[in-house]
Design an enzyme around this catalytic site. Structure first.
Site, PDB file in Angstrom:
ATOM      1  N   PRO A   1      27.218  80.972  12.867  1.00 66.99           N
ATOM      2  CA  PRO A   1      27.133  81.496  14.236  1.00 66.99           C
ATOM      3  C   PRO A   1      27.767  82.886  14.266  1.00 66.99           C
ATOM      4  CG  PRO A   1      28.927  79.905  14.068  1.00 66.99           C
ATOM      5  CD  PRO A   1      28.241  79.923  12.735  1.00 66.99           C
ATOM      6  N   MET A   2      27.006  83.884  14.711  1.00 63.92           N
ATOM      7  CA  MET A   2      27.497  85.263  14.746  1.00 63.92           C
ATOM      8  C   MET A   2      27.265  85.837  16.134  1.00 63.92           C
ATOM      9  SD  MET A   2      26.070  86.620  11.052  1.00 63.92           S
ATOM     10  CE  MET A   2      24.503  85.726  11.174  1.00 63.92           C
TER      11      MET A   2
ATOM     12  N   GLN B   1      27.107  75.848  18.913  1.00 65.84           N
ATOM     13  CA  GLN B   1      28.549  76.023  18.782  1.00 65.84           C
ATOM     14  C   GLN B   1      29.153  76.244  20.159  1.00 65.84           C
ATOM     15  OE1 GLN B   1      30.897  79.529  17.298  1.00 65.84           O
ATOM     16  NE2 GLN B   1      31.341  78.136  15.593  1.00 65.84           N
TER      17      GLN B   1
ATOM     18  N   CYS C   1      37.563  81.538  15.902  1.00 59.07           N
ATOM     19  CA  CYS C   1      37.450  82.905  16.402  1.00 59.07           C
ATOM     20  C   CYS C   1      38.816  83.419  16.857  1.00 59.07           C
ATOM     21  CB  CYS C   1      36.464  82.970  17.567  1.00 59.07           C
ATOM     22  SG  CYS C   1      36.247  84.650  18.203  1.00 59.07           S
TER      23      CYS C   1
ATOM     24  N   LYS D   1      34.376  74.166  13.075  1.00 58.79           N
ATOM     25  CA  LYS D   1      34.476  75.374  12.249  1.00 58.79           C
ATOM     26  C   LYS D   1      35.864  75.962  12.462  1.00 58.79           C
ATOM     27  CE  LYS D   1      32.008  79.554  10.872  1.00 58.79           C
ATOM     28  NZ  LYS D   1      33.135  80.513  10.843  1.00 58.79           N
TER      29      LYS D   1
ATOM     30  N   ASN E   1      32.961  78.845   4.051  1.00 55.42           N
ATOM     31  CA  ASN E   1      32.463  80.043   4.723  1.00 55.42           C
ATOM     32  C   ASN E   1      33.369  81.222   4.366  1.00 55.42           C
ATOM     33  OD1 ASN E   1      32.782  81.394   7.989  1.00 55.42           O
ATOM     34  ND2 ASN E   1      31.009  81.704   6.692  1.00 55.42           N
ATOM     35  N   GLY E   2      32.778  82.410   4.251  1.00 50.05           N
ATOM     36  CA  GLY E   2      33.572  83.609   4.041  1.00 50.05           C
ATOM     37  C   GLY E   2      33.339  84.292   2.705  1.00 50.05           C
ATOM     38  N   GLY E   3      32.808  85.499   2.735  1.00 52.96           N
ATOM     39  CA  GLY E   3      32.712  86.324   1.550  1.00 52.96           C
ATOM     40  C   GLY E   3      31.635  85.955   0.554  1.00 52.96           C
TER      41      GLY E   3
ATOM     42  N   ARG F   1      26.970  87.258   7.561  1.00 53.56           N
ATOM     43  CA  ARG F   1      26.402  88.599   7.612  1.00 53.56           C
ATOM     44  C   ARG F   1      25.574  88.972   6.398  1.00 53.56           C
ATOM     45  NH1 ARG F   1      29.706  87.862  11.256  1.00 53.56           N
ATOM     46  NH2 ARG F   1      29.654  89.042  13.201  1.00 53.56           N
TER      47      ARG F   1
END
Length: 328
Positions: free
Chosen positions: A13-14, A66, A96, A135, A207-209, A230
């Site tokens: 989710p972005m 979400q 967040c 999340k 999640n992440g990177g 992303r």
């Protein structure tokens, strides 16, 4: 209609990115990825334009909503609305770090109150049949040792959550922007691996990177799934390759040209219903990344918004013509 699915591959989710048009594009690239809406607050859903927030295309399944909030009753009410609309999963945003989210008393700051998060999960589970997932981060501020995360997972898991999507960075709640919080706190994949080792019955998604297929394969040796953010937005075609690698290595992936033309048909059909072309074309600007003509392709799509609203089909065709290599 809710369905069985795996979290082996998820699209994050972005905010300002993960709208229903982006999710339609992601489904063209991957049949198996779980797609997530951008965060929707309980207040917006209960008091705003519900149809605008809840609307999605049936091809998006499996799709998760979400939610952002900290009131168990309100979250449960929103979850019922989402289940009635046909979503496959309720995901709680406990990751967040933005000031706006903190001021609303939800997001990453809730990691410091696992009992409340557990109450939220239990309240939702009492009202809906679809899965409830969380999340989160690996920690917040100075509360970033393993024991802090362990306690959070243990309490929330006991309330009925068995899938945790963990951004492998801690969140700094003051002094960093959301963008900086995605980049400055160091990644700690071993911390997420440790969670899976201690809680083998839970689905643990990292999640992440994650930006390469090699990274993804390496991490899947330790955890149950990955969530891409992303990297999938900036280079969408990578998702098609990842889908092939993870789910059907012997199946030929669709060409960039096929994806583009199919999405263009969707955009033009949506434009006839009143959607603005620029709100949809922005999602596909990265489709031809690293291909000859990609810069011109991006320039045409990003600089012709005013003209595109009047003459959309010609602009979309001109953008494709600018790409000199469209086959794989």
């Amino acid at each position: 209609m809710s369905q069985q699915f795996t979290h082996r591959l998820c699209i994050a989710p972005m905010m300002d990115h993960s709208d229903r048009h982006f999710r339609f594009l992601m489904r063209l690239l991957s049949r198996h990825a779980v797609l997530y809406t951008e965060m929707i607050t309980t207040g917006a859903l209960l008091h705003g334009d519900r149809q605008r927030f809840l609307k999605f295309n049936p091809v998006e399944h499996p799709v998760a909503i979400q939610l952002g909030g900290s009131d168990p009753t309100q979250l449960a009410s929103c979850a019922v609305l989402a289940e009635d609309e046909g979503y496959d999963e309720i995901n709680l945003n406990i990751g967040c770090p933005s000031d706006r989210v903190q001021n609303g008393q939800f997001g990453a700051c809730l990691m410091s109150n696992p009992r409340l998060v557990a109450d939220c999960v239990a309240s939702i589970n009492a009202k809906v049949k679809i899965p409830v997932t969380v999340k989160t981060r690996i920690g917040i501020d100075n509360d970033d040792d393993y024991g802090f995360l362990q306690n959070f997972i243990s309490q929330v898991g006991a309330a009925g959550c068995d899938t945790f999507i963990i951004h492998a960075r801690k969140a700094i709640l003051s002094g960093l922007s959301p963008k900086e919080n995605r980049e400055i706190p160091p990644l700690n994949y071993p911390r997420v691996h440790q969670v899976k080792q201690e809680f083998p019955g839970f689905n643990i998604v990292l999640n992440g990177g994650l930006t390469t297929s090699q990274q993804v394969q390496r991490e899947l040796a330790h955890i149950d799934g990955v969530m891409i953010g992303r990297a999938a937005y900036q280079n969408p075609y990578w998702l098609a390759r990842l889908e092939q690698l993870l789910f059907h290595k012997d199946v030929e992936i669709p060409s960039r040209e096929f994806i583009y033309k199919t999405y263009c048909e969707y955009m033009l059909e949506q434009a006839q219903r009143g959607e603005r072309l620029k709100n949809m074309s922005r999602h596909i600007i990265g489709l031809f990344q690293s291909q000859p003509g990609a810069r011109q392709f991006r320039r045409i799509l990003s600089s012709s918004h005013a003209e595109a609203e009047k003459n959309g089909a010609d602009i979309l065709e001109r953008a494709l013509d600018s790409v000199s290599c469209i086959t794989e």
